[in-house]
Write an enzyme that holds these catalytic residues in place. Structure first.
Site, PDB file in Angstrom:
ATOM      1  CE1 TYR A 198      -3.615   3.059   1.220  1.00 24.77           C
ATOM      2  CE2 TYR A 198      -1.604   3.659   2.316  1.00 24.77           C
ATOM      3  CZ  TYR A 198      -2.962   3.720   1.685  1.00 24.77           C
ATOM      4  OH  TYR A 198      -3.615   4.837   2.220  1.00 24.77           O
ATOM      5  CD  GLU A 247      -5.929   4.505  -0.860  1.00 22.78           C
ATOM      6  OE1 GLU A 247      -7.036   5.008  -1.177  1.00 22.78           O
ATOM      7  OE2 GLU A 247      -5.770   4.753   0.745  1.00 22.78           O
TER       8      GLU A 247
END
Ligand code: GDP
Ligand code: MN
Length: 396
Positions: free
Chosen positions: A118, A206
């Site tokens: 991530y 993101e």
């Protein structure tokens, strides 16, 4: 301004970030063409078909599917285009899918060890620095990781005046447990990502997941990109990427007439001049036991026309049970606003929910008189507390 995955990836790639390659398609036939073209370019026979909507969690909702051959590309694209995709991040009705991204399958069939990380880049408002947030736990809900295993989330703070230092990019790769070629690729990836973030004037990147393939490539598989609206004037190409179909219709309408309006979930509509007073008014509504249905700043030139437009916007929301108008007359004269309210009320016809109006400042007394004598079902208040009490009254 939020972007679609394919647009975000395009921007990332323009700054040298490695991405999962793909071509956007609006029909199953286009999807087939796209898949054939990708096969020519990349050699891959497998493709992933990804719904393009402004919401995450698409995989969970059936909006990301693997196609092992051309027939499957056609079938899956046909299935996804036009569907109402419901994900953990959409409303219960879901979002209509207008287009899909046909992308190369980067999880090579049989790849036994793809790693998913991530990574996001955003502004840390409390330190005034940019921040790279990353984790070994990619591919899943970062909120869950934050709750259950917060020690697996790392932060790298970057002073915007200095920029990302090489040792910081290396620290990211190190904390992700990488070595050798993968380590090198990750430092390249992070460096390019940070450069993209700053130069695109974004407020959020993101990338979940960032993929490490078994042959040590580091690739952005997903991309959520938010560009700072206030910087769009210098990025005409990004501004053109706006997809108003994905945005709240009332917010789009408000923007077109120059009102700042944000749709919220509550039951009390509010019309206020000035963002600070609007925030205070939302607090007041909450204290009175209500929930604000919107944020609406009619600005410093609240004339009759703007007031009417604002009323119309608020009334579009079926959840609104009462409206609180809270205007401070500094430059704007309260009697003008009051007249605007009376006119708007008459023009709109029937407004069958209670309206509480607090006008304070220049000519507030004349304004109160105007409203009280209008014969309309509008309650006027002078003090802040009085307005709060009246909100409480009409809600109970
Ligand atoms: P999201 O669900 O909206 O976050 O969409 P993502 O783009 O992150 O895709 C969801 C999931 O699909 C990812 O976490 C991957 O596990 C999977 N996925 C994405 N691209 C590929 C691919 O090329 N091949 C395979 N096998 N899976 C993929
Ligand atoms: Mn994702």
């Amino acid at each position: 301004m939020n972007l679609h995955e394919y647009q975000g990836k395009e921007i990332l790639n323009s700054f040298g970030v490695e991405i999962q390659r793909g071509i956007v398609a609006i029909t199953p036939e286009e999807a087939v063409e796209a898949a054939k073209k990708l096969t020519e370019e990349t050699g891959t026979g497998w493709h992933v078909i990804k719904a393009q909507v402004h919401a995450g969690g698409r995989g969970k909702g059936g909006g990301v599917k693997l196609a092992k051959n051309i027939q499957e590309v056609k079938d899956i694209a046909g299935e996804i285009i036009g569907m109402n995709l419901v994900t953990p991040q959409t409303s219960a009705e879901g979002k209509k899918v207008h287009q899909v991204l046909v992308a190369e399958d980067v999880y090579y069939p049989g790849d036994s060890e793809p790693e998913e990380y991530y990574m996001s880049v955003l502004l840390n408002r409390s330190t005034g620095k940019n921040m790279i947030m990353y984790s070994t736990e990619g591919g899943m809900d970062i909120e869950t990781v934050a709750e259950e295993t917060p020690h697996l989330i790392f932060h790298e703070e970057v002073d915007p005046a200095v920029g990302l230092m090489p040792f910081q990019a290396r620290r990211v790769a190190f904390n992700l447990g990488l070595s050798g070629q993968a380590f090198k690729q990750m430092t390249k990836f992070v460096t390019a990502l940070y450069k993209a973030y700053v130069n695109s004037d974004s407020s959020l990147f993101e990338i979940n997941p960032v993929l490490k393939t078994s042959d040590d490539k580091i690739i952005a598989v997903d991309a959520k990109v938010t560009i700072d609206d206030n910087a769009l004037f210098r990025h005409k190409d990004y501004a053109a990427m706006r997809d108003v179909r994905e945005e709240n219709a009332t917010e789009v309408e408000a923007k077109a007439v120059g009102l700042s309006y944000v749709d919220l979930d509550g039951n009390v509509g509010c019309m206020v001049n000035g963002a600070g007073l609007a925030m205070a008014t939302m607090d007041l509504i909450k204290q009175a036991g209500g929930e604000p249905a919107n944020f609406l700043d009619v600005g410093g030139t609240a004339d009759a026309e703007r007031v009417e437009t604002a009323f119309n916007l608020i009334l579009k929301d079926p959840n609104v049970k009462a409206i609180l108008v809270n205007i401070f007359g500094g430059i704007v004269r309260c009697d003008r606003v009051a007249q605007g309210i009376v006119d708007a009320y008459k023009n709109i016809g029937t407004i069958d929910i209670p309206i509480i109006v607090r006008l304070q400042g220049t000519n507030a007394d004349i304004a109160k008189e105007l409203i009280d004598n209008s014969g309309l079902d509008v309650q006027s208040a002078v003090q802040f507390q009085e307005a709060a009490d009246k909100v409480q009254e009409v809600l109970s």
